[in-house]
Design a protein around this motif. Sequence first.
Motif, PDB file in Angstrom:
ATOM      1  N   ALA A  90       0.822  -1.213   0.000  1.00 50.23           N
ATOM      2  CA  ALA A  90       0.000   0.000   0.000  1.00 50.23           C
ATOM      3  C   ALA A  90       0.854   1.261   0.000  1.00 50.23           C
ATOM      4  CB  ALA A  90      -0.936  -0.007   1.209  1.00 50.23           C
ATOM      5  N   ALA A  91       1.917   1.260   0.784  1.00 50.80           N
ATOM      6  CA  ALA A  91       2.743   2.458   0.946  1.00 50.80           C
ATOM      7  C   ALA A  91       3.864   2.539  -0.084  1.00 50.80           C
ATOM      8  CB  ALA A  91       3.333   2.502   2.360  1.00 50.80           C
ATOM      9  N   GLY A  92       3.956   1.542  -0.962  1.00 50.61           N
ATOM     10  CA  GLY A  92       5.035   1.509  -1.939  1.00 50.61           C
ATOM     11  C   GLY A  92       5.215   2.771  -2.756  1.00 50.61           C
ATOM     12  N   PRO A  93       4.119   3.398  -3.271  1.00 54.88           N
ATOM     13  CA  PRO A  93       4.300   4.604  -4.092  1.00 54.88           C
ATOM     14  C   PRO A  93       5.048   5.734  -3.394  1.00 54.88           C
ATOM     15  CG  PRO A  93       2.092   3.728  -4.380  1.00 54.88           C
ATOM     16  CD  PRO A  93       2.730   2.923  -3.275  1.00 54.88           C
ATOM     17  N   PHE A  94       4.967   5.775  -2.061  1.00 55.28           N
ATOM     18  CA  PHE A  94       5.752   6.781  -1.330  1.00 55.28           C
ATOM     19  C   PHE A  94       6.897   6.134  -0.568  1.00 55.28           C
ATOM     20  CE2 PHE A  94       6.715   9.081   2.610  1.00 55.28           C
ATOM     21  CZ  PHE A  94       7.170  10.270   2.060  1.00 55.28           C
ATOM     22  N   PHE A  95       6.575   5.207   0.300  1.00 49.28           N
ATOM     23  CA  PHE A  95       7.555   4.607   1.201  1.00 49.28           C
ATOM     24  C   PHE A  95       8.677   3.917   0.418  1.00 49.28           C
ATOM     25  CE2 PHE A  95       9.007   1.903   4.695  1.00 49.28           C
ATOM     26  CZ  PHE A  95       8.822   2.717   5.796  1.00 49.28           C
ATOM     27  N   GLY A  96       8.295   3.162  -0.601  1.00 41.85           N
ATOM     28  CA  GLY A  96       9.300   2.455  -1.393  1.00 41.85           C
ATOM     29  C   GLY A  96      10.235   3.400  -2.117  1.00 41.85           C
ATOM     30  N   ASN A  97       9.678   4.503  -2.645  1.00 39.37           N
ATOM     31  CA  ASN A  97      10.517   5.493  -3.320  1.00 39.37           C
ATOM     32  C   ASN A  97      11.507   6.140  -2.361  1.00 39.37           C
ATOM     33  OD1 ASN A  97       9.884   5.952  -6.267  1.00 39.37           O
ATOM     34  ND2 ASN A  97       7.820   5.947  -5.427  1.00 39.37           N
ATOM     35  N   ILE A  98      11.055   6.444  -1.152  1.00 40.60           N
ATOM     36  CA  ILE A  98      11.928   7.088  -0.167  1.00 40.60           C
ATOM     37  C   ILE A  98      13.090   6.168   0.195  1.00 40.60           C
ATOM     38  CG2 ILE A  98      12.057   7.952   2.195  1.00 40.60           C
ATOM     39  CD1 ILE A  98      10.688   9.835   0.184  1.00 40.60           C
ATOM     40  N   LEU A  99      12.805   4.888   0.410  1.00 39.26           N
ATOM     41  CA  LEU A  99      13.886   3.947   0.710  1.00 39.26           C
ATOM     42  C   LEU A  99      14.813   3.793  -0.495  1.00 39.26           C
ATOM     43  CD1 LEU A  99      12.078   1.158   2.770  1.00 39.26           C
ATOM     44  CD2 LEU A  99      13.311   3.169   3.586  1.00 39.26           C
ATOM     45  N   GLY A 100      14.256   3.901  -1.689  1.00 33.56           N
ATOM     46  CA  GLY A 100      15.104   3.877  -2.883  1.00 33.56           C
ATOM     47  C   GLY A 100      16.008   5.089  -2.964  1.00 33.56           C
ATOM     48  N   TYR A 101      15.474   6.271  -2.616  1.00 32.80           N
ATOM     49  CA  TYR A 101      16.306   7.478  -2.586  1.00 32.80           C
ATOM     50  C   TYR A 101      17.436   7.323  -1.573  1.00 32.80           C
ATOM     51  CZ  TYR A 101      12.313   9.655  -5.001  1.00 32.80           C
ATOM     52  OH  TYR A 101      11.312   9.953  -5.882  1.00 32.80           O
ATOM     53  N   GLU A 102      17.116   6.703  -0.439  1.00 33.70           N
ATOM     54  CA  GLU A 102      18.146   6.500   0.595  1.00 33.70           C
ATOM     55  C   GLU A 102      19.276   5.617   0.066  1.00 33.70           C
ATOM     56  OE1 GLU A 102      20.218   4.421   3.825  1.00 33.70           O
ATOM     57  OE2 GLU A 102      18.722   3.486   2.521  1.00 33.70           O
ATOM     58  N   THR A 103      18.903   4.579  -0.691  1.00 30.19           N
ATOM     59  CA  THR A 103      19.909   3.671  -1.240  1.00 30.19           C
ATOM     60  C   THR A 103      20.791   4.382  -2.263  1.00 30.19           C
ATOM     61  OG1 THR A 103      18.461   1.765  -0.903  1.00 30.19           O
ATOM     62  CG2 THR A 103      20.266   1.511  -2.478  1.00 30.19           C
ATOM     63  N   ILE A 104      20.152   5.134  -3.160  1.00 26.60           N
ATOM     64  CA  ILE A 104      20.888   5.748  -4.273  1.00 26.60           C
ATOM     65  C   ILE A 104      21.699   6.955  -3.818  1.00 26.60           C
ATOM     66  CG2 ILE A 104      20.625   6.946  -6.474  1.00 26.60           C
ATOM     67  CD1 ILE A 104      18.113   5.210  -6.925  1.00 26.60           C
ATOM     68  N   THR A 105      21.066   7.852  -3.063  1.00 27.78           N
ATOM     69  CA  THR A 105      21.712   9.131  -2.737  1.00 27.78           C
ATOM     70  C   THR A 105      22.557   9.083  -1.470  1.00 27.78           C
ATOM     71  OG1 THR A 105      19.862   9.971  -1.406  1.00 27.78           O
ATOM     72  CG2 THR A 105      19.759  10.334  -3.781  1.00 27.78           C
ATOM     73  N   ALA A 106      22.400   8.048  -0.658  1.00 26.68           N
ATOM     74  CA  ALA A 106      23.127   8.013   0.614  1.00 26.68           C
ATOM     75  C   ALA A 106      23.976   6.754   0.741  1.00 26.68           C
ATOM     76  CB  ALA A 106      22.148   8.118   1.781  1.00 26.68           C
ATOM     77  N   PHE A 107      23.357   5.584   0.653  1.00 23.16           N
ATOM     78  CA  PHE A 107      24.100   4.349   0.918  1.00 23.16           C
ATOM     79  C   PHE A 107      25.175   4.105  -0.129  1.00 23.16           C
ATOM     80  CE2 PHE A 107      24.725  -0.273   1.013  1.00 23.16           C
ATOM     81  CZ  PHE A 107      25.036  -0.436   2.358  1.00 23.16           C
ATOM     82  N   MET A 108      24.819   4.251  -1.410  1.00 28.72           N
ATOM     83  CA  MET A 108      25.827   4.047  -2.465  1.00 28.72           C
ATOM     84  C   MET A 108      26.881   5.146  -2.431  1.00 28.72           C
ATOM     85  SD  MET A 108      23.314   2.768  -5.564  1.00 28.72           S
ATOM     86  CE  MET A 108      24.655   2.582  -6.736  1.00 28.72           C
ATOM     87  N   TYR A 109      26.462   6.343  -2.129  1.00 20.53           N
ATOM     88  CA  TYR A 109      27.370   7.486  -1.957  1.00 20.53           C
ATOM     89  C   TYR A 109      28.380   7.188  -0.848  1.00 20.53           C
ATOM     90  CZ  TYR A 109      28.271  12.478  -0.665  1.00 20.53           C
ATOM     91  OH  TYR A 109      28.831  13.686  -0.351  1.00 20.53           O
ATOM     92  N   GLU A 110      27.861   6.713   0.291  1.00 20.65           N
ATOM     93  CA  GLU A 110      28.726   6.391   1.424  1.00 20.65           C
ATOM     94  C   GLU A 110      29.659   5.230   1.090  1.00 20.65           C
ATOM     95  OE1 GLU A 110      28.091   5.789   6.226  1.00 20.65           O
ATOM     96  OE2 GLU A 110      26.574   5.019   4.859  1.00 20.65           O
ATOM     97  N   ALA A 111      29.122   4.212   0.414  1.00 21.97           N
ATOM     98  CA  ALA A 111      29.928   3.039   0.081  1.00 21.97           C
ATOM     99  C   ALA A 111      31.118   3.403  -0.793  1.00 21.97           C
ATOM    100  CB  ALA A 111      29.054   1.996  -0.617  1.00 21.97           C
ATOM    101  N   GLY A 112      30.932   4.380  -1.686  1.00 21.40           N
ATOM    102  CA  GLY A 112      32.037   4.790  -2.543  1.00 21.40           C
ATOM    103  C   GLY A 112      33.153   5.472  -1.784  1.00 21.40           C
ATOM    104  N   PHE A 113      32.804   6.379  -0.909  1.00 25.12           N
ATOM    105  CA  PHE A 113      33.835   7.157  -0.220  1.00 25.12           C
ATOM    106  C   PHE A 113      34.422   6.422   0.985  1.00 25.12           C
ATOM    107  CE2 PHE A 113      32.145  10.699  -2.665  1.00 25.12           C
ATOM    108  CZ  PHE A 113      33.306  11.366  -2.989  1.00 25.12           C
TER     109      PHE A 113
END
Length: 483
Positions: A90-113
């Motif tokens: 049910a919450a995928g259209p918002f909740f899922g996108n937010i967790l995706g943003y966290e993965t792309i903009t934060a977790f992968m960013y952190e993993a690189g540096f």
Amino acid sequence: MTDPTLMTDLARLDFGWITTMHILYPPLTIGLASFLLYSEWRWMKTDNDEWYRLTRFFEKLFIINFGAGVATGVTMEMSFGILFAPFSQAAGPFFGNILGYETITAFMYEAGFIGLMIFGWGKISKKMHLFATFNVAFSSMLSAMWILVANSWMQSPTGVHLEKGLFLVDDWTAAIFNPNFLTAFPHMFIAAIEIGLFFVAGISAWMIYKNRHAQMFMRTLTASLMALVIVAPLQVYIGDELGRTVAEHDPAALAAMEGHWHTYNADGTPNTSWNLVAWPDEEKGTNTFQIGIPHVLSLLEDHKWVSTVKGLDQFKPEDRPPVLAPFYAFRIMVAAGGILMLVAFWALYLRYKGKFNALELQRRPWFLRAVIFSAILPYVAIWTGWWTREIARQPWIVHGMMRTSEGVSQMSISAEIAWFIGFVFFDLVVWIGAWYFFSKVVRRGPDMHEEIIHGVQGEGLHLGQLPERDAPEGRPLFERPAI
């Protein structure tokens, strides 16, 4: 037939365990990364080798904590689909996108540096390495921001509507910058800085207490405790602002946190009291006994001597949260925060008196013991604060829009218990392993024989280039840091 109430309670218990164990690590990652940025900057500014050794020492502890956080975070991501599949859908259209943003903009960013930060010593310039450390600290903060966006939206859902079982986004700005997020994120971020500072202070106090490199660890003890003179009171202030946000957008949660059953008129008859202690009776809708201080609840929630504060009698019984757990969890959190602030002010007093040096502190073992003990209290505060936040939102998984019972996966009781046992076992293995390596690093202490890697200053150094110097005989020029 499966009892839906039991299924809901088991899912809540399971997820409560998972988040309780996971939240041990990310706040320390944020706080410790920020301190590593400071200590490395001090090394660059002063060219003092002690700051280099302290940075490398605390970096090892950071690596252990980061790994444990990643491992337990994976189980938490899994548990959304396993335990709360209807909510996740049910919450995928918002909740899922937010967790995706966290993965792309934060977790992968952190993993690189983080690779540059850990393995870049001597391979890149000092300025580039400091830049990598900055990005690790910044990306860990970004990760927390996105997680708090998702969780705060569950507390105060804005910018969406529920249509055919899906939360569809009408306004992304309103959904992301929901009212709860605007105060909850600063509160959590400062809590992470506080836990990192007390972690550093506690280990530094232990080293001074044991007279191991005492003069060197006075640097980190002084830096952390003097920063806490500002951070600890700031956390109290932001916590007060968050309490007012909860009072406005989820008054039932606030009433549960305060054990406040009866709404009184704004004329103050009878006065709105803040319950220091109480024993709630949820069946009768009152407290069996209570010790209250008149007017304080009005002062805390409305900053007025007399005001109306909604009680639980304003809500249907089925819409009321549990009271006992958030009531006492909230008070434990407040008490822990108060003690931490007093310890910081104690350090400030000793420094004002000229007694804040290794020799004088060793003559005051009770102060060092207090600082060591205080390293535990931020964990207690974060635990109890999170329990207060999540339990007081019940019976809603998305406040006012979806009940927890509607978001729980339909599985057998035996399957739920099996998942619970599996999650408990995994998280305990990670926790035991993390503390084993923590204690191993602390017992060894800083490497006082390691050759200082000064890197190369200048514009011409690129990744993969090595500074031209000879390695010690029988030893590789660059080694992976030992844990």
